[in-house]
Scaffold this motif. Structure first.
Motif, PDB file in Angstrom:
ATOM      1  N   THR A   1       0.933  -1.220   0.079  1.00  0.00           N
ATOM      2  CA  THR A   1      -0.228   0.075   0.017  1.00  0.00           C
ATOM      3  C   THR A   1       0.948   1.112  -0.002  1.00  0.00           C
ATOM      4  OG1 THR A   1      -2.076   1.156   0.999  1.00  0.00           O
ATOM      5  CG2 THR A   1      -0.336   0.254   2.522  1.00  0.00           C
ATOM      6  N   VAL A   2       0.120   2.436  -0.022  1.00  0.00           N
ATOM      7  CA  VAL A   2       0.893   3.646   0.090  1.00  0.00           C
ATOM      8  C   VAL A   2       0.864   4.432   1.368  1.00  0.00           C
ATOM      9  CG1 VAL A   2       0.950   3.956  -2.497  1.00  0.00           C
ATOM     10  CG2 VAL A   2      -0.970   4.961  -0.852  1.00  0.00           C
ATOM     11  N   PRO A   3       1.281   5.467   1.641  1.00  0.00           N
ATOM     12  CA  PRO A   3       1.201   6.217   3.023  1.00  0.00           C
ATOM     13  C   PRO A   3      -0.419   6.351   3.090  1.00  0.00           C
ATOM     14  CG  PRO A   3       3.160   6.728   2.085  1.00  0.00           C
ATOM     15  CD  PRO A   3       2.637   5.878   1.170  1.00  0.00           C
ATOM     16  N   GLN A   4      -0.655   5.995   4.346  1.00  0.00           N
ATOM     17  CA  GLN A   4      -2.407   6.273   4.531  1.00  0.00           C
ATOM     18  C   GLN A   4      -2.631   7.129   5.631  1.00  0.00           C
ATOM     19  OE1 GLN A   4      -4.409   5.232   2.147  1.00  0.00           O
ATOM     20  NE2 GLN A   4      -3.700   3.227   1.072  1.00  0.00           N
ATOM     21  N   LEU A   5      -3.846   7.732   5.695  1.00  0.00           N
ATOM     22  CA  LEU A   5      -4.308   8.270   7.090  1.00  0.00           C
ATOM     23  C   LEU A   5      -4.324   7.099   8.076  1.00  0.00           C
ATOM     24  CD1 LEU A   5      -6.778  11.044   6.096  1.00  0.00           C
ATOM     25  CD2 LEU A   5      -4.373  11.341   6.762  1.00  0.00           C
ATOM     26  N   SER A   6      -4.023   7.216   9.432  1.00  0.00           N
ATOM     27  CA  SER A   6      -3.564   6.346  10.419  1.00  0.00           C
ATOM     28  C   SER A   6      -5.256   5.569  10.594  1.00  0.00           C
ATOM     29  CB  SER A   6      -3.531   7.134  11.766  1.00  0.00           C
ATOM     30  OG  SER A   6      -4.565   8.148  12.260  1.00  0.00           O
TER      31      SER A   6
END
Length: 678
Positions: A338-343
């Motif tokens: 995945t890519v950086p996401q909101l927590s």
């Protein structure tokens, strides 16, 4: 010529020769079918028959398809056999393979041909090409008139995947798709771009690729790419009718044909299996857990792109709920990225992966320095995120299929990007996403003008952004593009140049004497919230110093409940009487710009008229909250009229340069591309 025309002539002949036969109480369509049976010795489906009027033999008979499988449609890609029909005494019947005919049949056909040659004024049924017939068939699978309407299959989502599996079994694909080496990608935004990057990378590594994405913008064949190209019409029709006929035969006793996207999904698997692709890159249609593509049980690797608030009516109203649907494509012990996401979203992804013992890694955005001067094929800084994910997915696919050492003999993993990867990232193309089209407008009054002689400058910036996050990305890309900042893409799609001949890329450079104005051409589906989308776009552009001179709100041409082909005729004067949604968008725009509801009074009582050219190139200031309240927007009566009006405005003022951002809806973007292509 369609079989309807042939049989219309035949019916006229029977009416003249044996009128009592037309007094039957049988339905007309049954008579037509029986008539063809009399001519050719085979029964046909009235809804799917085509005869080529140019294929007459010397004896006067038309070419007849060799039906090696009776269940197949006339439109399926069959072997066409041409026979010289012998003469014989009386009513003796002759047959060769599956063709049956009689001397009376020959006389009948000769009569039809003779009538066709001399009579041109009798009624003719609407002619449908084989491809148009396929589009009509696909349209019949749409279960909702609008996206927000309840589906006829609502409440049965729990058995959706079971039904898709059943369709695959009927088509003999249930076991064969297990042999496909699949990259499965879900997400809110960027999943199409990630799939395109992944496919281009692996294609440049020497593999035969299959790509399934959605939606299409102009032609449904865009959804199915083989080796980077849309599937040919011939192959599409072959695979389409094979699937259609097999499933349609089973449509009895409670069994129903699949809805549109489920049919397209099984068709994609059919195509990729038959085309023997080395890798199949599959984009999720909606969500993930219950999406039709999730019949995939053992992909090579899974990917989740950036998550956000979209399709809430189906996926839920919190980011966690949406993430749960997307994580539904994770499979036990299958690697996922995945890519950086909101927590809130990342926690759900991590918990799901942990439960399934699926190794989950976060792919960092691509470091532009690693490209060594190569420009990404898709524009926008946000594409670095998608490209980074695509690199990780492609590398994992190569490793798990035992091909990584062939691509990178030195064994580099984290620090280097192989040359084949860079070529793929550069060659990736996706219509309607950060796409620039330069429209050349010639002077109608100049008899010496050619298509290559520009009169004014009209540039379309097309991006199908329709979520808050993608609207921000669109605004950043547009602002950077019009301000001449460094861009990450090569010139717009070259396919428009050689194929169509009238959409050319900018070869004339920038003219500092021209007056540049930024125009917004906008529409969105009514299930979207323009009160969120428009402020995001305005604020993002304004933060970069870009302000729209005018905003044009226009209805789309395409409809949610009909599939059309790229060759479908678009009426140049088509008008949509119900423009209430567009007027609402205009009021919202004026309120955002001026703080008050404003609307053209003349347009309230009916269809609006086109504004005068001065509306665009007059000496008025940019729309800005600080300016005097001047109407900065217009509701346009139709999209074709709008495109022609923009061209006329530029044609009448050669010093004017219009930079038109088309966004808010992939339907709108596709319609504009179709019009420009035409």
């Amino acid at each position: 010529m369609t079989y309807r025309r042939v049989l219309s002539l035949f019916t006229q002949y029977v009416a003249a020769e044996q009128p009592q036969k037309l007094q039957s109480q049988r339905p007309r369509e049954t008579l037509i079918s029986l008539s063809f049976h009399a001519l050719f010795g085979c029964r046909v489906d009235d809804s799917s028959m085509q005869v080529d009027s140019k294929r007459f033999l010397k004896c006067g008979a038309v070419a007849v398809p060799h039906f090696f499988r009776n269940r197949r449609s006339f439109f399926a890609t069959t072997g066409w056999s041409f026979y010289s029909l012998p003469t014989g005494p009386g009513n003796r019947a002759y047959s060769k393979k599956s063709l049956r005919y009689t001397t009376k049949s020959i006389q009948m056909i000769e009569k039809v041909k003779s009538e066709m040659d001399v009579k041109e004024d009798f009624p003719v049924y609407p002619a449908l090409s084989s491809y148009d017939a396929a589009m009509e068939a696909l349209s019949s699978l749409i279960t909702r008139r609008n996206r927000g309407d309840p589906s006829s299959t609502t409440g049965r989502s729990h058995d959706k995947l079971a039904r898709v599996s059943m369709y695959l079994k009927i088509l003999g694909l249930e076991e064969k798709i297990k042999e496909l080496k699949i990259i499965h990608v879900a997400g809110t935004k960027g999943k199409g771009s990630t799939c395109v990057f992944s496919e281009a990378i692996l294609r440049n590594c020497g593999f035969r690729t299959g790509l399934f994405t959605s939606p299409h913008l102009i032609d449904v064949r865009e959804r199915f790419r083989i080796d980077g190209l849309d599937i040919s019409e011939e192959k599409f029709l072959q695979y389409f009718w094979e699937c259609w006929n097999l499933l349609n035969e089973k449509a009895v006793d409670g069994f129903t044909m699949p809805p549109l996207f489920q049919f397209l999904t099984v068709l994609a698997f059919k195509i990729f299996v038959c085309e023997k692709v080395d890798v199949a890159v599959i984009e999720v249609g909606l969500g993930g857990k219950l999406d039709a593509t999730n019949v995939i049980q053992e992909p090579i690797v899974c990917g989740i792109t950036s998550l956000g608030m979209d399709h809430m009516e189906t996926l839920g109203h919190t980011l966690a709920e949406i993430a749960s649907h997307k994580a539904g494509i994770f499979k036990p012990q299958i690697p996922a990225f995945t890519v950086p996401q909101l927590s809130e979203a990342m926690e759900v992804l991590q918990e799901t992966a942990k439960y399934l013992k699926a190794p989950l890694k976060v792919a960092a955005p691509l470091d532009i320095k690693k490209l060594e001067g190569v420009a990404l094929g898709l524009s926008g800084d946000h594409q670095l995120v998608n490209a980074g994910l695509a690199v990780s997915l492609s590398r994992c696919w190569l490793q798990r299929t035992g091909n990584w050492e062939k691509i990178s003999p030195n064994g580099s993993y984290e620090d280097e990007i192989p040359e084949a990867f860079r070529r793929g990232l550069e060659m990736a193309q996706l219509r309607g996403r950060a796409q620039v089209v330069h429209d050349i407008v010639s002077d109608r009054d100049d008899s010496s003008a050619t298509k290559e002689s520009p009169c004014g400058d009209l540039i379309f910036y097309l991006d199908g952004a329709h979520s808050p996050e993608s609207m921000e990305a669109c605004g950043r890309w547009f602002s950077a593009s019009v301000k001449g900042n460094k861009r990450l893409s090569p010139p717009p799609l070259s396919s428009f140049e050689g194929v169509n001949g009238y959409i050319k890329h900018d070869e004339f450079g920038r003219d500092s004497n021209r007056v540049s104005k930024q125009i917004l051409l906008f529409n969105c589906m009514e299930v979207r919230d323009p009160q969120i989308l428009l402020p995001r776009l305005i604020n993002t552009c304004a933060s970069s110093g870009t302000h729209f001179s005018r905003a044009l709100f226009v209805p789309s041409l395409s409809t949610y409940n009909k599939v059309i082909s790229g060759a479908s005729t678009i009426p140049s004067d088509s008008l949509r009487k119900d423009l209430a949604w567009q007027f609402m968008l205009q009021r919202l725009w004026e309120r955002l710009i001026h703080g008050t509801d404003r609307q053209a009074d003349a347009a309230l009582d009916g269809i609006p008229t086109l504004p005068p050219p001065e509306f665009l190139y007059g000496d008025t200031s940019h729309c800005s909250p600080s300016q005097k309240p001047v109407l900065c927007s217009a509701v346009m009566p139709s999209l074709p009229l709008t495109i022609n009006w923009l061209r006329d405005c530029v044609r009448k003022n050669p010093s004017l340069k219009l930079e038109v951002l088309v966004t808010g809806s992939l339907h709108l973007v596709g319609d504009v591309l179709r019009l420009l292509k035409r």
